[in-house]
Design a protein around this motif. Structure first.
Motif, PDB file in Angstrom:
ATOM      1  N   SER A  28       7.315  45.600  43.003  1.00  0.00           N
ATOM      2  CA  SER A  28       8.756  45.478  43.197  1.00  0.00           C
ATOM      3  C   SER A  28       9.381  44.406  42.306  1.00  0.00           C
ATOM      4  N   ARG A  29       8.615  43.391  41.951  1.00  0.00           N
ATOM      5  CA  ARG A  29       9.178  42.271  41.197  1.00  0.00           C
ATOM      6  C   ARG A  29       9.074  42.441  39.690  1.00  0.00           C
ATOM      7  N   VAL A  30       7.962  43.005  39.217  1.00  0.00           N
ATOM      8  CA  VAL A  30       7.778  43.214  37.768  1.00  0.00           C
ATOM      9  C   VAL A  30       7.183  44.607  37.563  1.00  0.00           C
ATOM     10  N   PRO A  31       7.988  45.664  37.628  1.00  0.00           N
ATOM     11  CA  PRO A  31       7.471  47.038  37.538  1.00  0.00           C
ATOM     12  C   PRO A  31       6.669  47.306  36.271  1.00  0.00           C
ATOM     13  N   HIS A  46       3.910  34.375  35.754  1.00  0.00           N
ATOM     14  CA  HIS A  46       5.228  34.999  35.627  1.00  0.00           C
ATOM     15  C   HIS A  46       5.981  34.980  36.965  1.00  0.00           C
ATOM     16  N   ILE A  47       5.289  35.324  38.035  1.00  0.00           N
ATOM     17  CA  ILE A  47       5.923  35.317  39.357  1.00  0.00           C
ATOM     18  C   ILE A  47       6.304  33.892  39.763  1.00  0.00           C
ATOM     19  N   TRP A  48       5.479  32.933  39.435  1.00  0.00           N
ATOM     20  CA  TRP A  48       5.787  31.523  39.736  1.00  0.00           C
ATOM     21  C   TRP A  48       7.066  31.090  39.021  1.00  0.00           C
ATOM     22  N   ARG A  49       7.192  31.472  37.756  1.00  0.00           N
ATOM     23  CA  ARG A  49       8.400  31.117  36.991  1.00  0.00           C
ATOM     24  C   ARG A  49       9.651  31.762  37.564  1.00  0.00           C
TER      25      ARG A  49
END
Length: 349
Positions: free
Chosen positions: A205-208, A255-258
């Protein structure tokens, strides 16, 4: 070790010189630390330029070893005075870290007991991590916990296959399986790691786009595994292709952390330690770099696995805390809205 009674002249190959000052010197052994070596031919001098050949390695049955120990160990003949040269040759399908040590028998026993104690601690911690996440799964019913348990158990099996514990205790009579067990365990560890990362970081959902990349890596890794299993088992030795899935997971966490999800910081920290362990192992086996700390380098990957699992447990706990906080805030907002609606109705009445 498997013993041969035949004698041979001094072979051409690597050798080590051993000195005995007295006939009553303490018994000594030569211990090879890398348990993945397929075959070791060791030549012990018996006089008149003749040598007794001692065969060992992972291709031979465990019960044929002189010492029921995970490492390949040869007891040296001490019935001589002066210098003698022992020769050995090694054959291995996969890169071998030829670390060996000449030890007095007492030191060998003492070191072995400490090492097995550390192994018990290592695998015990993995079981604790797995049991904790099993309880979490029953509590919240999220599939990510099952992926994490599969990852932990696969790592345990990979380590046991690599350090000889599995061959000693789980399949001592199956040398053929022992040759590929590490590859099977590594496949399940990699796949479970990618699946856990997708679920835990909610990559879909966050980075398809990254989610599609991860699915592609999982598919390619599965095809390579089938090729190794069904066509060419020697390809299992290309263990360092796992760096690609590892980097994909690491990038996903970073990437999700950023993007502002704080619990991903523990995920990134854990995979940073894992990258460190893999880097050291590559330097040792592929580039033949000599690093300090001796035998401790051989077990640095196991240490990094434990640190990674510890940080991943922190990440899971942090995510649960964040989700609980969001749920509590949502409930508080709902309660406040209900109160406001009640006040509005009361004013209208």
């Amino acid at each position: 070790m498997c013993l041969k009674t035949t004698t041979k002249r001094a072979p051409i190959g690597s050798g080590i010189k051993v000195s005995n000052a007295h006939l009553d010197d303490e018994a000594r052994v030569i211990e090879f630390y890398d348990q993945t070596i397929d075959s070791i031919a060791f030549y012990e001098p018996i006089g008149n330029q003749q040598y007794k050949q001692i065969l060992g390695g992972s291709r031979y049955l465990f019960k044929d070893r002189l010492y029921k120990h995970k490492n390949f160990t040869i007891k040296l003949n001490r019935n001589f005075i002066g210098d003698h040269v022992y020769y050995f040759s090694i054959k291995s399908k996969q890169p071998a870290n030829v670390m060996m040590a000449l030890k007095p028998m007492n030191s060998f026993i003492e070191y072995g007991l400490k090492e097995y104690l550390l192994f018990g601690t290592f695998y015990g911690m993995i079981l604790i991590f797995s049991f904790y996440n099993l309880m979490m799964f029953f509590a919240v019913r999220q599939v990510q916990y099952l992926y994490y348990i599969l990852y932990n158990m696969s790592i345990a099996m990979f380590e046991m296959s690599s350090n000889g514990i599995a061959y000693q205790y789980l399949w001592p009579n199956w040398p053929e399986w022992n040759e590929i067990a590490f590859g099977v365990a590594l496949f399940f560890a990699t796949s479970a790691s990618l699946l856990f990362t997708r679920e835990f970081l909610q990559v879909k959902s966050r980075v398809p786009t990254l989610n599609k990349v991860m699915l592609g890596v999982i598919t390619l890794r599965a095809l390579f595994f089938l090729y190794c299993l069904l066509i060419d088992e020697d390809c299992f030795n290309y263990k360092y292709i796992e760096i690609l899935p590892l980097m994909v997971c690491y990038y996903a966490g970073w990437h999700i952390w950023r993007k502002g999800y704080p619990y991903a910081r523990f995920f990134v920290a854990g995979y940073s330690f894992l990258l460190l362990g893999v880097t050291v192992r590559v330097l040792q086996t592929v580039l033949s770099v000599n690093l300090p700390f001796g035998p401790a380098n051989f077990y640095i990957l196991s240490f990094c696995f434990i640190i990674e699992m510890l940080f991943l447990s922190f990440a899971i706990g942090d995510k649960v805390r964040v989700m609980k906080k969001k749920k509590d805030n949502a409930q508080q907002q709902m309660i406040q809205q209900m109160k406001n609606q009640s006040r509005t109705k009361g004013q209208h009445q």
